[in-house]
Design a protein around this motif. Sequence first.
Motif, PDB file in Angstrom:
ATOM      1  N   GLU A   1       4.058  12.065  -1.134  1.00  0.00           N
ATOM      2  CA  GLU A   1       3.699  10.981  -0.225  1.00  0.00           C
ATOM      3  C   GLU A   1       4.067   9.612  -0.780  1.00  0.00           C
ATOM      4  OE1 GLU A   1      -0.363  11.287   0.823  1.00  0.00           O
ATOM      5  OE2 GLU A   1      -0.163  13.255   1.764  1.00  0.00           O
ATOM      6  N   VAL A   2       3.912   9.417  -2.091  1.00  0.00           N
ATOM      7  CA  VAL A   2       4.184   8.103  -2.677  1.00  0.00           C
ATOM      8  C   VAL A   2       4.657   8.276  -4.118  1.00  0.00           C
ATOM      9  CG1 VAL A   2       1.787   7.795  -3.444  1.00  0.00           C
ATOM     10  CG2 VAL A   2       3.242   5.792  -3.092  1.00  0.00           C
ATOM     11  N   ASN A   3       5.606   7.435  -4.525  1.00  0.00           N
ATOM     12  CA  ASN A   3       6.049   7.379  -5.913  1.00  0.00           C
ATOM     13  C   ASN A   3       5.267   6.271  -6.608  1.00  0.00           C
ATOM     14  OD1 ASN A   3       8.050   9.278  -5.191  1.00  0.00           O
ATOM     15  ND2 ASN A   3       9.434   7.624  -4.576  1.00  0.00           N
ATOM     16  N   ARG A   4       4.714   6.574  -7.763  1.00  0.00           N
ATOM     17  CA  ARG A   4       3.854   5.606  -8.436  1.00  0.00           C
ATOM     18  C   ARG A   4       4.367   5.260  -9.830  1.00  0.00           C
ATOM     19  NH1 ARG A   4      -1.049   4.702  -6.113  1.00  0.00           N
ATOM     20  NH2 ARG A   4      -1.680   6.122  -4.443  1.00  0.00           N
ATOM     21  N   CYS A   5       4.097   4.028 -10.261  1.00  0.00           N
ATOM     22  CA  CYS A   5       4.268   3.635 -11.662  1.00  0.00           C
ATOM     23  C   CYS A   5       2.938   3.883 -12.359  1.00  0.00           C
ATOM     24  CB  CYS A   5       4.648   2.154 -11.763  1.00  0.00           C
ATOM     25  SG  CYS A   5       6.326   1.798 -11.209  1.00  0.00           S
ATOM     26  N   THR A   6       2.955   4.764 -13.345  1.00  0.00           N
ATOM     27  CA  THR A   6       1.743   5.109 -14.084  1.00  0.00           C
ATOM     28  C   THR A   6       1.806   4.501 -15.471  1.00  0.00           C
ATOM     29  OG1 THR A   6       1.572   7.182 -12.862  1.00  0.00           O
ATOM     30  CG2 THR A   6       0.285   7.013 -14.884  1.00  0.00           C
ATOM     31  N   LYS A   7       0.728   3.926 -15.918  1.00  0.00           N
ATOM     32  CA  LYS A   7       0.695   3.225 -17.194  1.00  0.00           C
ATOM     33  C   LYS A   7       0.653   4.207 -18.353  1.00  0.00           C
ATOM     34  CE  LYS A   7      -1.303  -0.970 -19.107  1.00  0.00           C
ATOM     35  NZ  LYS A   7      -2.312  -2.021 -18.908  1.00  0.00           N
TER      36      LYS A   7
ATOM     37  N   ILE B   1       0.839  -1.198   0.000  1.00  0.00           N
ATOM     38  CA  ILE B   1       0.000   0.000   0.000  1.00  0.00           C
ATOM     39  C   ILE B   1       0.873   1.247   0.000  1.00  0.00           C
ATOM     40  CG2 ILE B   1      -1.744   1.304   1.290  1.00  0.00           C
ATOM     41  CD1 ILE B   1      -2.677  -1.426   2.434  1.00  0.00           C
ATOM     42  N   THR B   2       1.966   1.205   0.764  1.00  0.00           N
ATOM     43  CA  THR B   2       2.936   2.310   0.818  1.00  0.00           C
ATOM     44  C   THR B   2       4.334   1.730   0.722  1.00  0.00           C
ATOM     45  OG1 THR B   2       1.430   3.508   2.284  1.00  0.00           O
ATOM     46  CG2 THR B   2       3.673   4.334   2.101  1.00  0.00           C
ATOM     47  N   CYS B   3       5.210   2.403  -0.056  1.00  0.00           N
ATOM     48  CA  CYS B   3       6.576   1.915  -0.268  1.00  0.00           C
ATOM     49  C   CYS B   3       7.588   2.816   0.431  1.00  0.00           C
ATOM     50  CB  CYS B   3       6.900   1.879  -1.764  1.00  0.00           C
ATOM     51  SG  CYS B   3       5.809   0.805  -2.723  1.00  0.00           S
ATOM     52  N   HIS B   4       8.818   2.300   0.581  1.00  0.00           N
ATOM     53  CA  HIS B   4       9.917   3.122   1.059  1.00  0.00           C
ATOM     54  C   HIS B   4      10.180   4.246   0.055  1.00  0.00           C
ATOM     55  CE1 HIS B   4      10.981   0.795   4.575  1.00  0.00           C
ATOM     56  NE2 HIS B   4      10.829  -0.310   3.865  1.00  0.00           N
ATOM     57  N   HIS B   5      10.821   5.302   0.520  1.00  0.00           N
ATOM     58  CA  HIS B   5      10.913   6.559  -0.224  1.00  0.00           C
ATOM     59  C   HIS B   5      11.449   6.407  -1.648  1.00  0.00           C
ATOM     60  CE1 HIS B   5      11.261  10.809  -0.957  1.00  0.00           C
ATOM     61  NE2 HIS B   5      12.565  10.690  -1.199  1.00  0.00           N
ATOM     62  N   ARG B   6      12.464   5.587  -1.852  1.00  0.00           N
ATOM     63  CA  ARG B   6      13.101   5.500  -3.169  1.00  0.00           C
ATOM     64  C   ARG B   6      12.400   4.553  -4.134  1.00  0.00           C
ATOM     65  NH1 ARG B   6      19.643   5.478  -1.982  1.00  0.00           N
ATOM     66  NH2 ARG B   6      19.729   7.516  -0.959  1.00  0.00           N
TER      67      ARG B   6
ATOM     68  N   CYS C   1       6.167  -2.978  -4.582  1.00  0.00           N
ATOM     69  CA  CYS C   1       7.178  -1.924  -4.574  1.00  0.00           C
ATOM     70  C   CYS C   1       8.347  -2.338  -5.458  1.00  0.00           C
ATOM     71  CB  CYS C   1       7.662  -1.663  -3.148  1.00  0.00           C
ATOM     72  SG  CYS C   1       6.364  -0.993  -2.069  1.00  0.00           S
ATOM     73  N   VAL C   2       8.713  -1.477  -6.405  1.00  0.00           N
ATOM     74  CA  VAL C   2       9.760  -1.803  -7.376  1.00  0.00           C
ATOM     75  C   VAL C   2      10.763  -0.656  -7.469  1.00  0.00           C
ATOM     76  CG1 VAL C   2       8.280  -3.328  -8.724  1.00  0.00           C
ATOM     77  CG2 VAL C   2       8.349  -0.897  -9.273  1.00  0.00           C
ATOM     78  N   HIS C   3      11.995  -1.004  -7.860  1.00  0.00           N
ATOM     79  CA  HIS C   3      13.031   0.017  -8.043  1.00  0.00           C
ATOM     80  C   HIS C   3      12.808   0.795  -9.333  1.00  0.00           C
ATOM     81  CE1 HIS C   3      15.669  -0.982  -4.661  1.00  0.00           C
ATOM     82  NE2 HIS C   3      15.319  -2.248  -4.877  1.00  0.00           N
ATOM     83  N   THR C   4      12.429   0.102 -10.411  1.00  0.00           N
ATOM     84  CA  THR C   4      12.146   0.742 -11.697  1.00  0.00           C
ATOM     85  C   THR C   4      10.825   0.214 -12.225  1.00  0.00           C
ATOM     86  OG1 THR C   4      13.420  -0.969 -12.863  1.00  0.00           O
ATOM     87  CG2 THR C   4      14.573   1.086 -12.289  1.00  0.00           C
ATOM     88  N   CYS C   5      10.096   1.069 -12.905  1.00  0.00           N
ATOM     89  CA  CYS C   5       8.794   0.677 -13.444  1.00  0.00           C
ATOM     90  C   CYS C   5       8.977  -0.231 -14.664  1.00  0.00           C
ATOM     91  CB  CYS C   5       7.989   1.919 -13.827  1.00  0.00           C
ATOM     92  SG  CYS C   5       7.605   2.976 -12.414  1.00  0.00           S
ATOM     93  N   PRO C   6       8.096  -1.201 -14.856  1.00  0.00           N
ATOM     94  CA  PRO C   6       8.230  -2.152 -15.970  1.00  0.00           C
ATOM     95  C   PRO C   6       7.848  -1.513 -17.304  1.00  0.00           C
ATOM     96  CG  PRO C   6       6.198  -2.550 -14.764  1.00  0.00           C
ATOM     97  CD  PRO C   6       6.929  -1.478 -14.012  1.00  0.00           C
ATOM     98  N   PRO C   7       8.115  -2.211 -18.441  1.00  0.00           N
ATOM     99  CA  PRO C   7       7.703  -1.691 -19.750  1.00  0.00           C
ATOM    100  C   PRO C   7       6.216  -1.351 -19.771  1.00  0.00           C
ATOM    101  CG  PRO C   7       9.128  -3.587 -20.025  1.00  0.00           C
ATOM    102  CD  PRO C   7       8.836  -3.487 -18.550  1.00  0.00           C
ATOM    103  N   GLY C   8       5.893  -0.245 -20.423  1.00  0.00           N
ATOM    104  CA  GLY C   8       4.504   0.198 -20.480  1.00  0.00           C
ATOM    105  C   GLY C   8       4.114   1.129 -19.356  1.00  0.00           C
ATOM    106  N   TYR C   9       5.074   1.435 -18.440  1.00  0.00           N
ATOM    107  CA  TYR C   9       4.819   2.329 -17.306  1.00  0.00           C
ATOM    108  C   TYR C   9       5.929   3.381 -17.226  1.00  0.00           C
ATOM    109  CZ  TYR C   9       1.431  -1.073 -15.442  1.00  0.00           C
ATOM    110  OH  TYR C   9       0.362  -1.913 -15.266  1.00  0.00           O
ATOM    111  N   PHE C  10       5.659   4.469 -16.547  1.00  0.00           N
ATOM    112  CA  PHE C  10       6.681   5.461 -16.246  1.00  0.00           C
ATOM    113  C   PHE C  10       6.531   5.874 -14.784  1.00  0.00           C
ATOM    114  CE2 PHE C  10       3.019   7.955 -17.286  1.00  0.00           C
ATOM    115  CZ  PHE C  10       3.125   9.134 -16.552  1.00  0.00           C
ATOM    116  N   GLY C  11       7.652   6.287 -14.173  1.00  0.00           N
ATOM    117  CA  GLY C  11       7.643   6.628 -12.762  1.00  0.00           C
ATOM    118  C   GLY C  11       7.285   8.082 -12.500  1.00  0.00           C
ATOM    119  N   VAL C  12       6.421   8.308 -11.542  1.00  0.00           N
ATOM    120  CA  VAL C  12       6.033   9.659 -11.125  1.00  0.00           C
ATOM    121  C   VAL C  12       6.333   9.786  -9.630  1.00  0.00           C
ATOM    122  CG1 VAL C  12       4.160  11.323 -10.889  1.00  0.00           C
ATOM    123  CG2 VAL C  12       4.206   9.780 -12.853  1.00  0.00           C
ATOM    124  N   ARG C  13       7.227  10.689  -9.282  1.00  0.00           N
ATOM    125  CA  ARG C  13       7.573  10.874  -7.871  1.00  0.00           C
ATOM    126  C   ARG C  13       6.641  11.906  -7.243  1.00  0.00           C
ATOM    127  NH1 ARG C  13      11.878   8.144  -6.265  1.00  0.00           N
ATOM    128  NH2 ARG C  13      13.358   7.398  -7.835  1.00  0.00           N
ATOM    129  N   GLY C  14       6.132  11.578  -6.062  1.00  0.00           N
ATOM    130  CA  GLY C  14       5.226  12.470  -5.352  1.00  0.00           C
ATOM    131  C   GLY C  14       5.703  12.724  -3.934  1.00  0.00           C
TER     132      GLY C  14
END
Length: 205
Positions: free
Chosen positions: A84-90, A48-53, A69-82
């Motif tokens: 409160e939470v960093n998300r992988c967005t499709k 539900i919530t990941c560590h900061h990085r 929780c992943v270090h890098t987003c998989p193909p078809g996604y990009f990372g958005v840092r926020g």
Amino acid sequence: MQWIIFMLLLFISSVEMLTQNRWKKQASAGLLENCTGCILCSEDNGCITCHHRLFLLIWRDGIRQFGMCVHTCPPGYFGVRGLEVNRCTKCRSPSCESCFSRDFCMKCKDKFYLYKGQCFRQCPPSTAAQPGTRECQETCEPGPWSEWSPCTHESRTCGCKWGVETRVREVPEAAREEGAACPALQESRRCRMKKHCPGGEHRVG
């Protein structure tokens, strides 16, 4: 007889307890594996919530939603840092393999070509497909050819049997700025010269 029944019930109860304990350990191990990098984790929905990085990746399996929780987003996604939470967005386009933002693709999947952040099966008009990079590159329409230059050989206009004449054409400034793939802008051909120079030798330039 009662003693035998009692021992049998005790044995069955022990087997059930062992089975339940083994299942709980397996479930805990699976949950711990699925919750790697999590600050908050749900047994049903994963992270539900990941560590900061790290980035929170959420996907759906039928009606179920699951987080990881992943270090890098998989193909078809990009990372958005926020905050409160960093998300992988499709990426919005299903033909996009990696994107800079939801609507701007940086690399397309096989059988697609990239042009200005979008993926196409065929390159748009006025562009040409580049198989090596899987991109569509701007093409250009040069202006008209100039007149053929004087026939010369080593800057001389006479005194030889054969020389060379050249013509050129210009490219619009906009096409140059786009880095467009342009056709030949200069042509040369052999030409016959005067063997003798009347009144002396003539030079060009």
